[in-house]
Every structure is written in C-alpha cells, then in structure tokens.
Design a protein around this motif. Structure first.
Motif, short mmCIF file in Angstrom:
data_model
loop_
_atom_site.label_atom_id
_atom_site.label_comp_id
_atom_site.label_asym_id
_atom_site.label_seq_id
_atom_site.Cartn_x
_atom_site.Cartn_y
_atom_site.Cartn_z
N SER A 97 0.82 -1.20 0.00
CA SER A 97 0.00 0.00 0.00
C SER A 97 0.86 1.25 0.00
N MET A 98 1.92 1.27 0.80
CA MET A 98 2.82 2.43 0.85
C MET A 98 3.55 2.61 -0.48
N ASP A 99 3.92 1.49 -1.13
CA ASP A 99 4.57 1.59 -2.43
C ASP A 99 3.63 2.23 -3.45
N ASP A 100 2.36 1.82 -3.40
CA ASP A 100 1.38 2.40 -4.32
C ASP A 100 1.22 3.89 -4.07
N LEU A 101 1.15 4.27 -2.81
CA LEU A 101 1.02 5.69 -2.48
C LEU A 101 2.24 6.47 -2.94
N ALA A 102 3.43 5.88 -2.76
CA ALA A 102 4.66 6.55 -3.18
C ALA A 102 4.67 6.74 -4.70
N THR A 103 4.20 5.74 -5.43
CA THR A 103 4.13 5.84 -6.90
C THR A 103 3.17 6.95 -7.31
N THR A 104 2.02 7.00 -6.64
CA THR A 104 1.04 8.05 -6.93
C THR A 104 1.64 9.43 -6.66
N ALA A 105 2.33 9.58 -5.53
CA ALA A 105 2.94 10.87 -5.18
C ALA A 105 4.00 11.26 -6.22
N ARG A 106 4.78 10.28 -6.69
CA ARG A 106 5.82 10.58 -7.68
C ARG A 106 5.19 11.05 -9.00
N ILE A 107 4.13 10.38 -9.42
CA ILE A 107 3.46 10.77 -10.67
C ILE A 107 2.90 12.18 -10.56
N LEU A 108 2.27 12.48 -9.43
CA LEU A 108 1.72 13.82 -9.24
C LEU A 108 2.83 14.87 -9.24
N SER A 109 3.94 14.55 -8.60
CA SER A 109 5.07 15.48 -8.54
C SER A 109 5.65 15.74 -9.92
N GLU A 110 5.75 14.67 -10.73
CA GLU A 110 6.31 14.81 -12.08
C GLU A 110 5.40 15.63 -12.99
N ALA A 111 4.12 15.73 -12.63
CA ALA A 111 3.19 16.53 -13.44
C ALA A 111 3.33 18.02 -13.19
N LEU A 112 4.02 18.40 -12.11
CA LEU A 112 4.09 19.81 -11.71
C LEU A 112 4.58 20.74 -12.82
N PRO A 113 5.73 20.45 -13.48
CA PRO A 113 6.19 21.39 -14.52
C PRO A 113 5.20 21.55 -15.66
N PHE A 114 4.44 20.50 -15.94
CA PHE A 114 3.46 20.58 -17.03
C PHE A 114 2.24 21.40 -16.59
#
Length: 303
Positions: A7-24
C-alpha cells in the motif's frame, strides 16, 4: 505487514506521478486547451467516463479546457432508423434539409447533453452549446470545384447544408470559462442569413482553437497518431516536415487532410496540435501532463 508495504509503495508511486506533473501544470496554468472529442472514445462508456473525469481534472488544476465533439456514428444510426438514405459526392456526405434536421437534433441534443451530464457527474460544471448559440460559429456554404478531364469544363459541387467556419465569436466561450464552467460545443454553424450548417468537427475545433488563441489543440482519433513506414509512432513533427512525408508516402489516405488541417491551425497561432489515440485510457492527461505524451505533436520549427 506485506500488505501495508504494498500500500505504501502504491502511495509513493502516486505521489511521484503527481510530482512529475508539476512542470506541465505550470506550463499550462490558465491556458486554453481545445479538445476535439470523437471516435471510439465517445462510444465506449468506460472511456467516456474517464474522458469526463480527465477534463474535470484539467479544470481543477487551473487549465481551461474547451470540448468540441463530433457524432458521425450516432448520426448514421439515427438516419438509418428514420430511413433517410445518405448521398455522397466526391466522398463527402450531402446534407439536405431533412438530414440537417437529424444532424442538429443528434449533435446539439442527445450527444451534447450526454457529454455535459458526464462532466457534471464527474464533479465539474459544463455548459453545452451549439455553434448557433450566441452566433458562436458563423459558417459559409462549402462547395468544391471539379474539372472534367474529358471536356476541361469546371463544375461546382454542391454539398447542401455543409459549411465551413468563417468566423468564431468567442465572447460566449469566455463568459462560460470565467464562470468556472467547461464549454461543450456541438459543431453546428449558422449562416449569415440564418441557415443552419453541418460543420466538420475537426475543422470546427481548429477554428475555435485559433480564435481563442489556445495553447494546444488535441484531436482524439481512432489511430495512434502519425506513423512512420515501419508503423512506429512519430511523436514530433514540424509544419515543414509534412510536405516531404506526404510526398514520400509516409503520410497517406485520411491522415493527409488531418495533418494539413493541423498545420493550418499551427500557422494561425496555436502553439501545437496533437493527433492522439482516444482509445487509450486517460490519453488527454498522458499527453498534457507527462514527459512522453501518447500522440503526434505538430508545431512550428523551434516551438
């Protein structure tokens, strides 16, 4: 314990994806994005639901999406039900008065309101309009000239109530967007004498994007985008590339008018036009908010 770790791995993946969307998100903040919505993405209920959610997400994240939709398959089904036989000239459907009534009923009625309802069910606010509302889309009758190879005589081909955009009055769209709502446009135009015209959805979307000075125009299709001769996706093209690719046979068939139309939109001031596969779940978000995108972007050299 293992379940908690997963569950924590899934949350970390979600957080990373959201973070990578920031510049866009920063790139497109408060920018207008016009999306031509059609093809399989409109017919498949699951894809339609995802599309509505993605459009709402763009709005919530500070972008200004504008949806222009088609509806060819739905129109064909209704014409079949009513036993209205289509006529084609030079590969284009002739829209007589009876057909135009059906086109307007389906596009401005059932389809438009269904898309509006889907966006609102996803938590957004949408306003459905046709090109006739507020004189949004002023259209002129589409005709084509054909030369008889035997006689050399030039004839004008009449397609009935088929129109092409002459002017887009954007005031009503700005009013809708300022009210924090998403415009959903049916491509039905109005003539200068009040007549109703059926306008190709791609063409209407291009005219709307140009008039609004949109940052991007996304054309959802049933193909991956422009493919090379080995059937691999070409992710980036410039307007200058297109004549060569058409001449050498890389771009063929129905893709030719699509890229030529995209090039005209780019030359009119839209920064980029993307041809992408609407059958891919979340294709709009993947194209706008990830580094790789999922379609073919056509832009000016250096843009």
């Amino acid at each position: 314990m293992a379940q908690g770790k997963t569950s924590m791995d899934d949350l970390a993946t979600t957080a990373r994806i959201l973070s990578e969307a920031l510049p866009f998100l920063q790139r497109y903040d408060d920018q207008i994005i016009v999306v031509k919505y059609g093809g399989h993405a409109m017919i498949d209920p699951a894809l339609a639901q995802r599309f509505a959610r993605d459009i709402v997400m763009l709005k919530v994240c500070g972008l200004n999406p504008v949806v222009v939709h088609g509806g060819g398959p739905q129109i064909n089904r209704m014409l079949d039900k009513l036993d209205v036989k289509p006529e084609f000239r030079e590969g284009l459907r002739v829209t007589d008065a009876a057909t135009m009534e059906v086109v307007e009923m389906v596009l401005s009625g059932a389809i438009n309101k269904s898309i509006v309802a889907s966006i609102q069910q996803a938590g957004g606010r949408a306003v459905g309009i046709s090109g006739k509302d507020g004189n949004l889309l002023i259209a002129e009758k589409l005709t084509k000239k054909k030369t008889d190879p035997a006689t050399g005589q030039t004839m004008e081909i009449d397609f009935g109530y088929v129109g092409e955009p002459a002017r887009v009055n954007t005031e009503i769209l700005h009013t809708i967007m300022k009210s924090d709502a998403i415009p959903v446009i049916a491509p039905v135009g109005v003539g200068r004498d009040g007549e109703t015209f059926n306008v190709n959805a791609d063409t209407a979307a291009g005219a709307v994007a140009t008039a609004l000075r949109a940052k991007r125009l996304l054309l959802l299709t049933d193909v991956a985008g422009v493919l090379d001769k080995d059937k691999n996706l070409i992710s980036e093209l410039t307007v200058e590339d297109l004549p060569r690719l058409i001449e050498d046979g890389t771009i063929t068939g129905g893709m030719i008018p699509k890229v030529e139309s995209a090039a005209a939109v780019v030359e009119s001031g839209v920064e980029g036009v993307i041809i992408l596969d609407g059958r891919v779940p979340h294709s709009v978000l993947l194209e706008l908010l990830t580094p790789h995108g999922v379609g073919t972007r056509i832009s000016r050299a250096g843009a």
